[in-house]
Design an enzyme around this catalytic site. Sequence first.
Site, PDB file in Angstrom:
ATOM      1  N   LYS A 137     -12.010  -6.344  -5.171  1.00 46.45           N
ATOM      2  CA  LYS A 137     -11.239  -5.357  -4.385  1.00 46.45           C
ATOM      3  C   LYS A 137     -12.093  -4.794  -3.249  1.00 46.45           C
ATOM      4  O   LYS A 137     -11.611  -4.627  -2.120  1.00 46.45           O
ATOM      5  CB  LYS A 137     -10.771  -4.227  -5.301  1.00 46.45           C
ATOM      6  CG  LYS A 137      -9.717  -4.665  -6.305  1.00 46.45           C
ATOM      7  CD  LYS A 137      -9.547  -3.606  -7.366  1.00 46.45           C
ATOM      8  CE  LYS A 137      -8.509  -3.988  -8.396  1.00 46.45           C
ATOM      9  NZ  LYS A 137      -8.597  -3.172  -9.615  1.00 46.45           N
ATOM     10  N   GLY A 193      -1.989  -2.589 -20.626  1.00 45.83           N
ATOM     11  CA  GLY A 193      -1.750  -3.506 -19.504  1.00 45.83           C
ATOM     12  C   GLY A 193      -2.642  -3.251 -18.304  1.00 45.83           C
ATOM     13  O   GLY A 193      -2.383  -3.737 -17.210  1.00 45.83           O
ATOM     14  N   GLU A 210      -7.616  -7.079 -16.939  1.00 43.63           N
ATOM     15  CA  GLU A 210      -7.353  -8.455 -16.504  1.00 43.63           C
ATOM     16  C   GLU A 210      -7.204  -9.351 -17.743  1.00 43.63           C
ATOM     17  O   GLU A 210      -7.631  -8.979 -18.840  1.00 43.63           O
ATOM     18  CB  GLU A 210      -8.515  -8.960 -15.643  1.00 43.63           C
ATOM     19  CG  GLU A 210      -8.694  -8.201 -14.350  1.00 43.63           C
ATOM     20  CD  GLU A 210      -7.445  -8.240 -13.481  1.00 43.63           C
ATOM     21  OE1 GLU A 210      -6.998  -9.331 -13.108  1.00 43.63           O
ATOM     22  OE2 GLU A 210      -6.902  -7.166 -13.174  1.00 43.63           O
ATOM     23  N   ILE A 223      -1.761   2.626  -5.110  1.00 43.82           N
ATOM     24  CA  ILE A 223      -2.186   3.396  -3.927  1.00 43.82           C
ATOM     25  C   ILE A 223      -2.020   2.518  -2.679  1.00 43.82           C
ATOM     26  O   ILE A 223      -2.538   1.399  -2.639  1.00 43.82           O
ATOM     27  CB  ILE A 223      -3.679   3.813  -4.049  1.00 43.82           C
ATOM     28  CG1 ILE A 223      -3.899   4.647  -5.315  1.00 43.82           C
ATOM     29  CG2 ILE A 223      -4.117   4.570  -2.814  1.00 43.82           C
ATOM     30  CD1 ILE A 223      -5.374   4.956  -5.590  1.00 43.82           C
ATOM     31  N   ASP A 261     -13.928  -7.478 -10.939  1.00 43.85           N
ATOM     32  CA  ASP A 261     -12.645  -7.104 -10.340  1.00 43.85           C
ATOM     33  C   ASP A 261     -12.856  -6.052  -9.234  1.00 43.85           C
ATOM     34  O   ASP A 261     -12.271  -6.157  -8.145  1.00 43.85           O
ATOM     35  CB  ASP A 261     -11.718  -6.559 -11.440  1.00 43.85           C
ATOM     36  CG  ASP A 261     -10.408  -6.052 -10.896  1.00 43.85           C
ATOM     37  OD1 ASP A 261      -9.558  -6.891 -10.541  1.00 43.85           O
ATOM     38  OD2 ASP A 261     -10.225  -4.816 -10.802  1.00 43.85           O
ATOM     39  N   THR A 274       2.501  -8.074 -17.370  1.00 40.08           N
ATOM     40  CA  THR A 274       2.546  -6.619 -17.105  1.00 40.08           C
ATOM     41  C   THR A 274       3.183  -6.335 -15.747  1.00 40.08           C
ATOM     42  O   THR A 274       4.113  -5.531 -15.631  1.00 40.08           O
ATOM     43  CB  THR A 274       1.107  -6.051 -17.126  1.00 40.08           C
ATOM     44  OG1 THR A 274       0.530  -6.343 -18.392  1.00 40.08           O
ATOM     45  CG2 THR A 274       1.103  -4.556 -16.885  1.00 40.08           C
ATOM     46  N   VAL A 275       2.680  -6.981 -14.703  1.00 39.94           N
ATOM     47  CA  VAL A 275       3.141  -6.653 -13.349  1.00 39.94           C
ATOM     48  C   VAL A 275       4.470  -7.346 -13.037  1.00 39.94           C
ATOM     49  O   VAL A 275       5.412  -6.709 -12.533  1.00 39.94           O
ATOM     50  CB  VAL A 275       2.064  -7.020 -12.297  1.00 39.94           C
ATOM     51  CG1 VAL A 275       2.524  -6.608 -10.901  1.00 39.94           C
ATOM     52  CG2 VAL A 275       0.738  -6.351 -12.622  1.00 39.94           C
ATOM     53  N   GLU A 315      -0.535  -5.773  -0.887  1.00 40.18           N
ATOM     54  CA  GLU A 315      -0.805  -4.344  -1.103  1.00 40.18           C
ATOM     55  C   GLU A 315      -1.304  -4.058  -2.522  1.00 40.18           C
ATOM     56  O   GLU A 315      -2.150  -3.188  -2.739  1.00 40.18           O
ATOM     57  CB  GLU A 315       0.464  -3.520  -0.826  1.00 40.18           C
ATOM     58  CG  GLU A 315       0.294  -2.026  -0.957  1.00 40.18           C
ATOM     59  CD  GLU A 315      -0.735  -1.461   0.016  1.00 40.18           C
ATOM     60  OE1 GLU A 315      -0.474  -1.483   1.226  1.00 40.18           O
ATOM     61  OE2 GLU A 315      -1.811  -1.008  -0.445  1.00 40.18           O
TER      62      GLU A 315
HETATM   63  P1  NAP Z   1      -0.547 -10.837 -17.295  1.00 34.09           P
HETATM   64  O1  NAP Z   1       0.059  -9.699 -17.991  1.00 34.09           O
HETATM   65  O2  NAP Z   1      -1.607 -11.629 -17.977  1.00 34.09           O
HETATM   66  O3  NAP Z   1       0.632 -11.811 -16.828  1.00 34.09           O
HETATM   67  C1  NAP Z   1       0.406 -13.072 -16.262  1.00 34.09           C
HETATM   68  C2  NAP Z   1       1.713 -13.805 -16.222  1.00 34.09           C
HETATM   69  O4  NAP Z   1       1.530 -15.037 -15.558  1.00 34.09           O
HETATM   70  C3  NAP Z   1       2.287 -14.125 -17.608  1.00 34.09           C
HETATM   71  O5  NAP Z   1       3.669 -13.904 -17.611  1.00 34.09           O
HETATM   72  C4  NAP Z   1       2.002 -15.618 -17.801  1.00 34.09           C
HETATM   73  O6  NAP Z   1       2.984 -16.283 -18.544  1.00 34.09           O
HETATM   74  C5  NAP Z   1       2.060 -16.083 -16.352  1.00 34.09           C
HETATM   75  N1  NAP Z   1       1.231 -17.260 -16.112  1.00 34.09           N
HETATM   76  C6  NAP Z   1      -0.110 -17.342 -16.156  1.00 34.09           C
HETATM   77  N2  NAP Z   1      -0.497 -18.600 -15.860  1.00 34.09           N
HETATM   78  C7  NAP Z   1       0.635 -19.315 -15.640  1.00 34.09           C
HETATM   79  C8  NAP Z   1       0.885 -20.662 -15.293  1.00 34.09           C
HETATM   80  N3  NAP Z   1      -0.103 -21.526 -15.123  1.00 34.09           N
HETATM   81  N4  NAP Z   1       2.166 -21.037 -15.149  1.00 34.09           N
HETATM   82  C9  NAP Z   1       3.184 -20.158 -15.312  1.00 34.09           C
HETATM   83  N5  NAP Z   1       2.990 -18.863 -15.625  1.00 34.09           N
HETATM   84  C10 NAP Z   1       1.732 -18.452 -15.786  1.00 34.09           C
HETATM   85  O7  NAP Z   1      -1.205 -10.367 -15.924  1.00 34.09           O
HETATM   86  P2  NAP Z   1      -0.839  -9.073 -15.064  1.00 34.09           P
HETATM   87  O8  NAP Z   1      -1.631  -7.931 -15.579  1.00 34.09           O
HETATM   88  O9  NAP Z   1       0.616  -8.947 -14.911  1.00 34.09           O
HETATM   89  O10 NAP Z   1      -1.515  -9.463 -13.663  1.00 34.09           O
HETATM   90  C11 NAP Z   1      -0.896 -10.369 -12.782  1.00 34.09           C
HETATM   91  C12 NAP Z   1      -1.652 -10.330 -11.453  1.00 34.09           C
HETATM   92  O11 NAP Z   1      -1.628  -9.006 -10.930  1.00 34.09           O
HETATM   93  C13 NAP Z   1      -3.131 -10.692 -11.554  1.00 34.09           C
HETATM   94  O12 NAP Z   1      -3.528 -11.327 -10.353  1.00 34.09           O
HETATM   95  C14 NAP Z   1      -3.817  -9.326 -11.657  1.00 34.09           C
HETATM   96  O13 NAP Z   1      -5.145  -9.354 -11.224  1.00 34.09           O
HETATM   97  C15 NAP Z   1      -2.943  -8.532 -10.721  1.00 34.09           C
HETATM   98  N6  NAP Z   1      -2.932  -7.077 -10.921  1.00 34.09           N
HETATM   99  C16 NAP Z   1      -2.733  -6.572 -12.184  1.00 34.09           C
HETATM  100  C17 NAP Z   1      -2.671  -5.196 -12.333  1.00 34.09           C
HETATM  101  C18 NAP Z   1      -2.454  -4.567 -13.673  1.00 34.09           C
HETATM  102  O14 NAP Z   1      -2.534  -3.344 -13.777  1.00 34.09           O
HETATM  103  N7  NAP Z   1      -2.191  -5.330 -14.720  1.00 34.09           N
HETATM  104  C19 NAP Z   1      -2.794  -4.343 -11.214  1.00 34.09           C
HETATM  105  C20 NAP Z   1      -2.988  -4.917  -9.950  1.00 34.09           C
HETATM  106  C21 NAP Z   1      -3.048  -6.284  -9.817  1.00 34.09           C
HETATM  107  P3  NAP Z   1       3.268 -15.964 -20.099  1.00 34.09           P
HETATM  108  O15 NAP Z   1       3.710 -14.524 -20.142  1.00 34.09           O
HETATM  109  O16 NAP Z   1       4.361 -16.884 -20.490  1.00 34.09           O
HETATM  110  O17 NAP Z   1       1.970 -16.181 -20.788  1.00 34.09           O
HETATM  111  N1  HSE Z   2      -7.604  -4.772 -14.198  1.00 32.79           N
HETATM  112  C1  HSE Z   2      -7.392  -4.010 -13.030  1.00 32.79           C
HETATM  113  C2  HSE Z   2      -7.937  -2.611 -13.234  1.00 32.79           C
HETATM  114  C3  HSE Z   2      -5.931  -3.956 -12.696  1.00 32.79           C
HETATM  115  O1  HSE Z   2      -8.175  -2.235 -14.379  1.00 32.79           O
HETATM  116  O2  HSE Z   2      -8.117  -1.898 -12.258  1.00 32.79           O
HETATM  117  C4  HSE Z   2      -5.650  -3.285 -11.375  1.00 32.79           C
HETATM  118  O3  HSE Z   2      -6.104  -4.064 -10.317  1.00 32.79           O
END
Ligand code: NAP
Ligand code: HSE
Length: 435
Positions: free
Chosen positions: A207, A189, A192, A138, A203, A14-15, A131
């Site tokens: 934070k 998306g 977590e 935010i 989570d 997602t990110v 950030e």
């Molecule tokens: P996600 O959609 O589950 O994406 C995770 C990505 O990491 C996927 O592309 C996955 O690969 C890759 N990955 C995971 N383990 C791996 C490994 N061992 N080797 C190589 N690639 C690996 O997660 P996300 O929502 O983008 O979140 C990513 C981070 O941002 C997390 O720390 C989350 O807490 C943080 N975050 C998320 C949000 C949100 O709104 N989603 C907001 C703020 C912060 P594949 O795609 O090939 O499986």
């Molecule tokens: N899973 C987290 C949430 C993503 O729903 O707030 C943003 O950090």
Amino acid sequence: MNAPLKIGIAGLGTVGAAVFQLLEDNAGLLGARLQRPVTVTAVSARDKRKNRGIDVSKVKWHDDPVALADDADVDVVVELMGGAQGAAFDLVKKSLAAGKHVVTANKALLAARSGEILDLLKNSKGTLSYEAAAAGGIPVIKTLREGLAANNINAVYGILNGTCNFILSQMRSTGRDFPDVLKEAQDKGYAEADPAFDIDGIDAAHKLSILSGLAFGCAPDPGAVRTQGIREITSEDIAFAGELGYRIKLLGIARRTPRGIEQSVAPCLVPTSIPMAHIDGAENAVCIDGGHAGKILLTGAGAGGNATASAVVADIADIARGCADLPLLGVADPQKLESADINARTGSYFLRLTVLDEPGVIADVSAILRDCNVSLESILQRGHAPNQPVPVILTSHETLEGDMLAAAAQIGKLKSSVEPPHLMRIETFESGYVS
Ligand code: NAP
Ligand code: HSE
């Protein structure tokens, strides 16, 4: 124009995919603002063949994300895989050892391992920016660490999890049930990889501990956050709260008290008369109550690819401008957090009982409340179902959290009590905030 800043992205979910797309879409704007191009040169994820809606064919692909640390064509490693262990930490460690800058959105990693990260930074030419690790789009880290640097912060609190806020708002406004709305939050998306982190409050606790660290100059300690999630919230709770003039929000609260720093994450009833009650969907709200600046309320998208990508790219922009070298937690030498016992918190409470509708039940409940020093403000029962379970809603006057917990536990043991009582705080943010 200066030389390009070369970016390697680990994680294209997602990110990560949104960051890749944002850097491509706004390349011209960023180049003009930063006086240097920002170019993605390498990426890594688990599955090279997955359709991610982005074109990665022109950048280098690493099967092993940790290889980005050794890639001479990468200046900044952007860690967007998640998790406090495994590849995420290995990549951060190796990248800092190689003198690269690191940007991460990984609150689990920061909350659990800030001590190790600080040690790695001491011996690195690189920096670590985060950030996006709190409140999505935010800019709360910048606000706390830079904008409010002059202030002695009393409290930082708010809605810190987009998934939970989305679930609670949808349950209230549409009457949909919990699993159905959680599934939609995952599809959008927001959640977590393991959604238990969201709905069990973990989570938000991660934070909160990071914001607390910045606000109070101490190392994040998620273990010191009393944490309760939203699994037990029913549509009945939401309806009764509404009848009493409240909305239910999962709140993270860290505040300075004469006893130390009190930290909690819990579903709370918030009066509909205050702005926090009207933050809906995946929005977050963070209130910083601090000294000379007074109270500052930041609101905006707390989860989702685009908003989070905005925060990640803000960190990349700081690196491009050469101003990312700030103390990780705002002070050179973060102290150990002095934690206050949250049982000593005082406030009002909402208690939902499910009890048999028979004579003497309320007398038994009242006796327990009396013995635990809890004074009732109101009692509400709807309908009449002789010898059947009915919900009874109690609200208390100001009382100690420890006393209220003891009362709820004893009421739960009554023969007439057919389900564990459900206790929630009523949070008005009016009393008990040191100012
Ligand atoms: P996600 O959609 O589950 O994406 C995770 C990505 O990491 C996927 O592309 C996955 O690969 C890759 N990955 C995971 N383990 C791996 C490994 N061992 N080797 C190589 N690639 C690996 O997660 P996300 O929502 O983008 O979140 C990513 C981070 O941002 C997390 O720390 C989350 O807490 C943080 N975050 C998320 C949000 C949100 O709104 N989603 C907001 C703020 C912060 P594949 O795609 O090939 O499986
Ligand atoms: N899973 C987290 C949430 C993503 O729903 O707030 C943003 O950090």
